[in-house]
Write an enzyme that holds these catalytic residues in place. Structure first.
Site, PDB file in Angstrom:
ATOM      1  N   CYS A 144      26.750  60.685 -20.945  1.00 55.07           N
ATOM      2  CA  CYS A 144      26.155  61.067 -19.574  1.00 55.07           C
ATOM      3  C   CYS A 144      27.701  60.564 -19.187  1.00 55.07           C
ATOM      4  O   CYS A 144      27.677  59.935 -17.511  1.00 55.07           O
ATOM      5  CB  CYS A 144      25.074  60.153 -19.650  1.00 55.07           C
ATOM      6  N   GLN A 145      29.084  60.574 -19.633  1.00 50.21           N
ATOM      7  CA  GLN A 145      30.162  59.710 -18.952  1.00 50.21           C
ATOM      8  C   GLN A 145      30.288  60.773 -17.483  1.00 50.21           C
ATOM      9  O   GLN A 145      30.883  59.580 -16.490  1.00 50.21           O
ATOM     10  CB  GLN A 145      31.477  60.171 -20.001  1.00 50.21           C
TER      11      GLN A 145
END
Length: 295
Positions: free
Chosen positions: A75-76
């Site tokens: 999810c960065q």
């Protein structure tokens, strides 16, 4: 019900589902350090697999005959900590959806940062889910109202075949605690300190917290009090070199991992695993909500 965990990390979501009585039969992950840690704490297979190769992934996962697929794609690229620029890692959300759509378990749970719901990758993934016949319940949960002493907001998409969208929203909402859980609520006096430092993203943000409030989100970095941090108006006490700084193990406890959980890897790897993990209590809350809906 048989569960397979994709993008399993060190196993927070797996452990939550296991505690709720689900049979986690396999986990898949690409990062070697997380795989080693996962294998030290679970008895079922944890397999190194590049989940962006969806054709191979489907062939590897399907023989486990999962009733439920769970997972938190990387999810960065759209997290609050990053620049919210969607790039290659965000496409893993679509890979997750393609795997679910091909294997067609009865249910799936996808977990991500709260900003993921607004992403282009999730818009594409949700279309894949719906085209495969899933109804979606979408909700952002605060972990501090789900049994974890941490103010960590996570987006949950719970999918079920042949259901209308929003089918389990009321089930989630009625199970939420009335008030956030503090560290003192969870640990009592066992921590041995009342105030602690958590390194902020920049010095205009608060860095000192009390155990009489939920902890802020545990991140993948952890540092001692630097000389450049001179305090913040919301700090409950002045900064000092003697102020307690959370250890990696304490951060794992705040993520509601058990005290006997084995953290393997370098200091940097362990800190990153802790920061990436789904709080076990949040995973258990979601799993029990799924179970309540199924029952």
């Amino acid at each position: 019900m048989r569960v397979v965990d994709l993008f399993a990390g060190c196993g927070g979501l797996s452990l939550g589902f296991q505690r709720a009585g689900f049979d986690v039969v396999a986990a898949f992950e690409w990062w070697d350090a997380a795989l080693e840690c996962y294998r030290a704490n679970f008895s079922h297979p944890a397999i190194k697999l590049d989940l962006s190769n969806t054709k191979r992934a489907i062939a590897e996962i399907a023989p486990y005959l999962p009733d439920v697929i769970i997972g938190g794609p990387p999810c960065q690229d759209f997290s609050n900590a990053g620049k919210r620029i969607e790039a290659e890692r965000a496409n893993m959300t679509e890979c997750y959806a393609q795997i679910v759509a091909a294997i067609k378990p009865q249910f799936f749970v996808m977990e991500n940062v709260d900003q993921a719901k607004k992403s282009r990758a999730y818009a594409n993934a949700s279309k894949i889910f719906r085209d495969a016949g899933y109804g979606l319940t979408e909700i952002v949960l605060d972990a501090s109202r789900c049994g974890a002493p941490q103010k960590r907001r996570r987006f949950i998409c719970f999918g079920a075949r042949e259901r209308k969208d929003g089918f389990a929203l009321a089930t989630f909402q009625t199970r939420l605690a009335d008030k956030p859980m503090t560290l003192r609520d969870y640990f009592g006096e066992s921590l041995g300190f009342n105030f602690y430092y958590r390194h902020p993203r920049n010095y205009s943000r608060r860095g000192i917290y009390s155990i009489d409030e939920p902890a802020p989100t545990m991140r993948g970095v952890n540092r001692p009090v630097p000389k450049g941090y001179t305090g913040h108006p919301l700090d409950p006490c002045p900064p000092s070199r003697e102020l307690h700084v959370l250890t990696a193990q304490e951060r794992g406890w705040i993520q509601t991992f058990p005290r006997d959980f084995k953290w393997l890897g370098t200091k940097t790897e362990v800190e990153q695993m802790v920061g990436n993990a789904v709080p076990v209590a949040l995973g258990e809350f979601v799993a029990n909500t799924v179970k309540e809906f199924v029952d």
